[in-house]
Design a protein around this motif. Sequence first.
Motif, PDB file in Angstrom:
ATOM      1  N   ASP A  69     -14.211  11.453 -28.425  1.00 36.04           N
ATOM      2  CA  ASP A  69     -14.222  12.576 -28.774  1.00 36.04           C
ATOM      3  C   ASP A  69     -14.566  12.816 -30.595  1.00 36.04           C
ATOM      4  O   ASP A  69     -14.012  11.821 -31.172  1.00 36.04           O
ATOM      5  N   GLU A  70     -15.362  13.714 -30.727  1.00 35.28           N
ATOM      6  CA  GLU A  70     -15.480  14.126 -32.235  1.00 35.28           C
ATOM      7  C   GLU A  70     -14.669  15.355 -32.631  1.00 35.28           C
ATOM      8  O   GLU A  70     -14.737  16.250 -32.085  1.00 35.28           O
ATOM      9  N   VAL A  71     -13.632  14.847 -33.279  1.00 33.19           N
ATOM     10  CA  VAL A  71     -12.621  15.987 -33.753  1.00 33.19           C
ATOM     11  C   VAL A  71     -12.570  16.510 -34.898  1.00 33.19           C
ATOM     12  O   VAL A  71     -12.906  15.898 -36.000  1.00 33.19           O
ATOM     13  N   GLU A  72     -12.619  17.888 -35.184  1.00 31.52           N
ATOM     14  CA  GLU A  72     -12.571  18.635 -36.278  1.00 31.52           C
ATOM     15  C   GLU A  72     -11.184  18.323 -37.239  1.00 31.52           C
ATOM     16  O   GLU A  72     -10.108  18.891 -36.404  1.00 31.52           O
ATOM     17  N   MET A  73     -11.006  17.816 -38.283  1.00 27.91           N
ATOM     18  CA  MET A  73      -9.719  17.684 -38.828  1.00 27.91           C
ATOM     19  C   MET A  73      -9.314  19.140 -39.904  1.00 27.91           C
ATOM     20  O   MET A  73      -9.943  19.972 -39.704  1.00 27.91           O
ATOM     21  N   PRO A  74      -8.079  19.020 -39.838  1.00 30.28           N
ATOM     22  CA  PRO A  74      -7.487  20.439 -40.572  1.00 30.28           C
ATOM     23  C   PRO A  74      -8.535  20.720 -41.725  1.00 30.28           C
ATOM     24  O   PRO A  74      -8.346  21.868 -42.364  1.00 30.28           O
ATOM     25  N   ASP A  75      -8.910  19.553 -42.462  1.00 27.00           N
ATOM     26  CA  ASP A  75      -9.591  19.750 -43.971  1.00 27.00           C
ATOM     27  C   ASP A  75     -10.951  20.297 -43.551  1.00 27.00           C
ATOM     28  O   ASP A  75     -11.837  20.295 -44.534  1.00 27.00           O
ATOM     29  N   GLY A  76     -11.450  20.266 -42.331  1.00 21.04           N
ATOM     30  CA  GLY A  76     -12.953  20.784 -41.864  1.00 21.04           C
ATOM     31  C   GLY A  76     -13.612  19.385 -41.699  1.00 21.04           C
ATOM     32  O   GLY A  76     -14.948  19.558 -41.321  1.00 21.04           O
ATOM     33  N   SER A  77     -13.273  18.270 -42.068  1.00 19.03           N
ATOM     34  CA  SER A  77     -13.907  17.054 -41.695  1.00 19.03           C
ATOM     35  C   SER A  77     -13.949  16.647 -40.334  1.00 19.03           C
ATOM     36  O   SER A  77     -13.369  17.159 -39.614  1.00 19.03           O
ATOM     37  N   ARG A  78     -14.912  15.698 -39.656  1.00 22.59           N
ATOM     38  CA  ARG A  78     -14.989  15.453 -38.421  1.00 22.59           C
ATOM     39  C   ARG A  78     -14.733  13.886 -38.274  1.00 22.59           C
ATOM     40  O   ARG A  78     -15.124  13.180 -38.993  1.00 22.59           O
ATOM     41  N   ALA A  79     -14.042  13.339 -37.234  1.00 18.36           N
ATOM     42  CA  ALA A  79     -13.696  12.047 -36.883  1.00 18.36           C
ATOM     43  C   ALA A  79     -14.060  11.676 -35.478  1.00 18.36           C
ATOM     44  O   ALA A  79     -13.565  12.607 -34.724  1.00 18.36           O
ATOM     45  N   LYS A  80     -14.349  10.607 -35.378  1.00 11.08           N
ATOM     46  CA  LYS A  80     -14.386  10.052 -33.705  1.00 11.08           C
ATOM     47  C   LYS A  80     -13.118   9.515 -33.301  1.00 11.08           C
ATOM     48  O   LYS A  80     -12.614   8.506 -33.999  1.00 11.08           O
ATOM     49  N   ARG A  81     -12.554   9.589 -32.175  1.00  9.19           N
ATOM     50  CA  ARG A  81     -11.357   9.273 -31.674  1.00  9.19           C
ATOM     51  C   ARG A  81     -11.655   8.678 -30.128  1.00  9.19           C
ATOM     52  O   ARG A  81     -12.066   9.340 -29.317  1.00  9.19           O
ATOM     53  N   ASP A  82     -11.697   7.420 -30.081  1.00 15.41           N
ATOM     54  CA  ASP A  82     -11.734   6.533 -28.816  1.00 15.41           C
ATOM     55  C   ASP A  82     -10.467   6.397 -28.153  1.00 15.41           C
ATOM     56  O   ASP A  82      -9.428   6.002 -28.594  1.00 15.41           O
ATOM     57  N   TYR A  83     -10.315   6.955 -26.732  1.00 17.39           N
ATOM     58  CA  TYR A  83      -9.000   6.721 -26.170  1.00 17.39           C
ATOM     59  C   TYR A  83      -9.234   6.666 -24.474  1.00 17.39           C
ATOM     60  O   TYR A  83     -10.504   6.946 -23.935  1.00 17.39           O
ATOM     61  N   GLN A  84      -8.343   5.952 -23.985  1.00 20.20           N
ATOM     62  CA  GLN A  84      -8.475   5.699 -22.579  1.00 20.20           C
ATOM     63  C   GLN A  84      -7.947   7.132 -21.735  1.00 20.20           C
ATOM     64  O   GLN A  84      -7.160   7.445 -22.250  1.00 20.20           O
ATOM     65  N   VAL A  85      -8.479   7.570 -20.950  1.00 20.56           N
ATOM     66  CA  VAL A  85      -8.086   8.624 -20.141  1.00 20.56           C
ATOM     67  C   VAL A  85      -7.538   8.117 -18.718  1.00 20.56           C
ATOM     68  O   VAL A  85      -8.193   7.297 -18.059  1.00 20.56           O
ATOM     69  N   HIS A  86      -6.241   8.518 -18.588  1.00 24.27           N
ATOM     70  CA  HIS A  86      -5.410   7.916 -17.548  1.00 24.27           C
ATOM     71  C   HIS A  86      -4.698   9.029 -16.713  1.00 24.27           C
ATOM     72  O   HIS A  86      -4.302  10.109 -16.853  1.00 24.27           O
ATOM     73  N   PRO A  87      -4.866   8.804 -15.241  1.00 23.42           N
ATOM     74  CA  PRO A  87      -4.323   9.714 -14.379  1.00 23.42           C
ATOM     75  C   PRO A  87      -2.728   9.872 -14.581  1.00 23.42           C
ATOM     76  O   PRO A  87      -2.089  11.108 -13.939  1.00 23.42           O
ATOM     77  N   GLY A  88      -2.003   9.224 -15.015  1.00 28.04           N
ATOM     78  CA  GLY A  88      -0.502   9.376 -15.273  1.00 28.04           C
ATOM     79  C   GLY A  88       0.165   8.256 -14.446  1.00 28.04           C
ATOM     80  O   GLY A  88      -0.587   7.775 -13.488  1.00 28.04           O
ATOM     81  N   SER A  89       1.471   8.081 -14.590  1.00 20.09           N
ATOM     82  CA  SER A  89       2.176   7.225 -13.994  1.00 20.09           C
ATOM     83  C   SER A  89       3.661   7.691 -13.435  1.00 20.09           C
ATOM     84  O   SER A  89       4.013   8.556 -14.301  1.00 20.09           O
ATOM     85  N   VAL A  90       4.079   6.923 -12.630  1.00 22.85           N
ATOM     86  CA  VAL A  90       5.476   7.123 -12.259  1.00 22.85           C
ATOM     87  C   VAL A  90       6.084   5.922 -12.264  1.00 22.85           C
ATOM     88  O   VAL A  90       5.518   4.865 -11.985  1.00 22.85           O
ATOM     89  N   ALA A  91       7.789   5.677 -12.355  1.00 25.75           N
ATOM     90  CA  ALA A  91       8.253   4.654 -12.323  1.00 25.75           C
ATOM     91  C   ALA A  91       9.662   4.797 -11.737  1.00 25.75           C
ATOM     92  O   ALA A  91      10.320   6.009 -12.084  1.00 25.75           O
ATOM     93  N   VAL A  92      10.378   3.862 -11.175  1.00 27.23           N
ATOM     94  CA  VAL A  92      11.723   4.144 -10.628  1.00 27.23           C
ATOM     95  C   VAL A  92      12.658   3.171 -11.061  1.00 27.23           C
ATOM     96  O   VAL A  92      12.399   1.909 -10.885  1.00 27.23           O
ATOM     97  N   LEU A  93      13.726   3.451 -11.707  1.00 28.38           N
ATOM     98  CA  LEU A  93      14.703   2.626 -11.946  1.00 28.38           C
ATOM     99  C   LEU A  93      15.711   2.916 -10.981  1.00 28.38           C
ATOM    100  O   LEU A  93      16.398   3.855 -10.907  1.00 28.38           O
TER     101      LEU A  93
END
Length: 208
Positions: free
Chosen positions: A29-53
Motif C-alpha cells: 500500500d502507498e499510504v499518505e502520512m499525516p504530513d502529506g508525504s507518502r510511504a510504501k508499506r508491505d504486509y501479509q494479508v491474513h484471514p485471522g486465526s483462533v487458538a484454544v487453551l
Amino acid sequence: MRIQDTPEEWPVTATATPFTGNKTSVRTDEVEMPDGSRAKRDYQVHPGSVAVLALDRDDHVLVLRQYRHPVRQRLWEIPAGLLDIPGENPLHAAQRELYEEAHVKAEDWRVLIDLYTSPGGCDEAVRIFLAREISVAEGERFEVSEEEADMELARVSLEELVRGALAGELHNNCLATGALALRAALSGDGVDALRPADASWPARPFDA
C-alpha cells in the motif's frame, strides 16, 4: 486516562498484490502520512486465526508439539487454526480445531485474549479461547496429514508453561500469551470475569 487501542485509517493512494498464496497474500500500500508525504508499506494479508487453551480438571493445559518449517523447530503449541470461512463464528472454528487436533470437546468456553501477532508487517488477528470441562469427543478421530500427522499431545501444568515461556524455552505466541493471560486472570478477578465466548470481535466481525 484509559489505555485503549482505537480505530484509525490513513488514506491509501495506491495498492498492489505482488504475491498471492494458498491462504495468505502480500500487499503493498502507498499510504499518505499525516504530513502529506507518502510511504510504501508491505504486509501479509491474513484471514485471522483462533487458538484454544484447554484446561482440564487438574489445571493441566492440553498442548501439542509440531514441526514449524519457517523457524526450523518443533514447537509446543495449543490447538489453533485459520478462520477459513469469511464471517465464520470464531467459537465454532475453535471448537472444530480442538476436535480435529486433539479429539477433545469442552463444555465451558470464554474469550481469554485477542491480539495482533505482528501488526507492523501482518494484519493477522488471533482470538484465544479458554476451554474448560474438557472430555474426549465422540466418533472417529479426524484424519490429519503433513506436519499434523507427526504431532505429539501432552497435558502440562499451567505453571510449567508460564515458567517455560519466561525462561525462553517455549516460543509459540499463542501458547505463551494464553498461559500468561490465564495466570493473570486467575490472579485477578478469576476466569468467570472473562468475556463470554460470543463477545464481539471488531478485528474479525462474525455471524452469530
